[in-house]
Design an enzyme around this catalytic site. Structure first.
Site, PDB file in Angstrom:
ATOM      1  N   LYS A  23      51.930  41.877  36.738  1.00  7.32           N
ATOM      2  CA  LYS A  23      51.799  40.436  37.028  1.00  7.32           C
ATOM      3  C   LYS A  23      52.016  39.601  35.775  1.00  7.32           C
ATOM      4  CE  LYS A  23      47.620  38.138  37.142  1.00  7.32           C
ATOM      5  NZ  LYS A  23      47.626  36.858  36.423  1.00  7.32           N
ATOM      6  N   ARG A 399      46.357  36.782  44.381  1.00  5.10           N
ATOM      7  CA  ARG A 399      47.166  36.285  43.269  1.00  5.10           C
ATOM      8  C   ARG A 399      47.663  37.424  42.398  1.00  5.10           C
ATOM      9  NH1 ARG A 399      44.524  32.658  39.324  1.00  5.10           N
ATOM     10  NH2 ARG A 399      46.469  33.274  38.365  1.00  5.10           N
TER      11      ARG A 399
END
Ligand code: EPU
Length: 420
Positions: A23, A399
């Site tokens: 990420k 997320r």
């Protein structure tokens, strides 16, 4: 109606889990891609997380084309790009939207955007990014909620970071790759994601040396061309699954991992007595007899990652004796402790420090994911707890954890979502 995650604890985990692209590299690589001139940038190994959706939305707002021939492959083309003000909700959904500051400043010498968002972990200034832009010759103005950063031209400079900030190191690299002359970042951060971004920019024609050390040298070039790039595996996602396995595995193998990136974690787990076998690009965890308490201090890479502090706290509730966890990166990153206490954990929270005394049986409860890694710590706790844990504000988890429902279900966890 709100969506919650429910976990019925106590199920042993077995099998293999494959880690997605990092990420914290991806959220910089996507803005970095706009530095390419008119040719396709192909990024592979893109994780399926909502931060990527937010950044894709920002690309669309900039009229950059983004196609996804397969879910993990993004093709980005800037031929019709327009440098508009960035002020949509997508900017405030994540902190990393600020990488568009460096990238747009580098490309157009002008950027105007609102304040980025992200997890609340205590104050998170980005003064070092702005000081870096100023050192390169830009002016920074904050008025009516907008940052306006502009320059006649950007010129290389020597920039010393007061703290080895990941974000500042990357953002200054993004602004400096097309600047005139040489930029030197001293006391640069050394996280693997920085090396990944530098490798990507170098493939496109940039001249960056020293990424991964505390001195990064960037010699400005005139233009960058789109090139393909495969994102490194996510060391924090990997670490989270390793912790889950240390808690609940009979026999779990984590695949697509760079073991060196999680060495601070695996050394601590070995010290705790976790039965762990480190391969070349995989780690196998088998059931451990009992766990010993350990002390942890979060540090910049290669120290113990602050992003794994919260999931690790959950595991430490099952270790014999008191464990001390010290935060040196985010003094207030302890909101998960109050949630774990609701599940039966014995945790004392002091300024920038927590003491976890175990082992304590955990029980399922209603809890809130106050931030992304708090969410991860609650998933770890939910897997271990007796009964059903109900996690609220799950958008935080989405997320940063690629396909978590299927990955955990495949390992044998009882993990599902409900509207309540
Ligand atoms: N800091 C400043 N001024 C700055 C920048 C940072 O004072 O201009 C301070 C921060 O307040 C903090 C420390 O320096 O106390 C570390 O901040 P850093 O800039 O290194 O962190 P970041 O770039 O904002 C990235 C990750 C975080 C991770 C940290 C530390 C991304 C998008 N985020 O944040 O990841 O915790 O590095 O490793 O890369 C997460 O994934 O859950 C997450 C929060």
């Amino acid at each position: 109606m709100v969506e919650v995650i429910k976990i019925e604890g106590g199920k042993r985990l077995n099998g293999k889990v494959r880690i997605g692209g990092a990420k914290n590299a991806t959220v910089a690589l996507i803005p970095a891609a706009i530095l390419a001139d008119n040719s396709d940038v192909n990024i592979y190994g893109v994780p399926d997380i909502s931060d990527v959706e937010s950044l894709s939305q920002l690309l669309s707002e900039l009229n950059v084309s983004v196609t996804s021939p397969t879910p993990e492959h993004f093709q980005i083309n800037t031929s019709n790009m327009k440098n508009i003000d960035l002020d949509s909700d997508a900017v405030t959904k994540l902190r990393a939207s600020y990488y568009f500051m460096g990238a747009l400043l580098g490309k157009y010498k002008y950027v105007r955007m609102i304040m980025p968002g992200g997890c609340y972990l205590g104050p998170r200034p980005f003064d070092l990014h702005l000081k870096g832009f100023e050192a390169l010759g830009a002016t920074v103005e904050y008025a009516q909620g907008y940052y306006t950063i502009k320059a006649e031209k950007l010129e290389g400079a020597k920039i010393y970071l007061d703290f080895a900030s990941v974000g500042a190191t990357i953002n200054i690299m993004l602004a400096a790759v097309l600047a005139e002359g040489r930029t030197i970042i001293e006391n640069a951060a050394k996280e693997p994601e920085i090396i990944d971004v530098a490798n990507f920019l170098n493939k496109m024609g940039a001249n960056i040396r020293g990424a991964g050390t505390n001195m990064v040298t960037i010699d400005g070039v005139e233009k960058l061309d789109g090139k393909p790039h495969e994102i490194i595996p996510d060391r924090i996602e990997a670490g989270t699954y390793i912790i889950m396995a240390a808690a609940m595995a009979d026999d779990v193998t984590i695949e697509n991992i760079i073991p060196q990136h999680v060495e601070a974690l695996t050394s601590k787990l070995i010290e705790m007595g976790v039965n762990l076998e480190i391969g070349i690009d995989s780690i196998r965890i088998q059931k451990s007899a009992s766990l010993k308490a350990v002390d942890i201090t979060t540090q910049t890479y290669p120290g113990f990652a602050t992003d794994l502090q919260q999931p690790m706290t959950s595991l430490l509730t099952q270790a014999e004796g008191p464990s001390n966890v010290k935060e040196t990166i985010y003094a207030e990153r302890f909101k998960h402790c109050a949630e774990l206490q609701r599940m039966g954990a014995n945790i004392g929270v002091h300024p920038a420090q927590a003491t976890i005394t175990g082992p304590t049986p955990l029980f399922g409860s209603k809890v809130v994911a106050t931030d992304l890694r708090c969410g991860a710590s609650l998933v770890v706790a939910g897997l271990m707890a007796d009964g059903v844990t109900e996690i609220h504000e799950v958008y935080h988890i989405d997320r940063g954890y690629d396909d978590i429902d299927n990955k955990l279900t495949a390992l044998g966890a009882k993990f599902w979502r409900e509207e309540v």
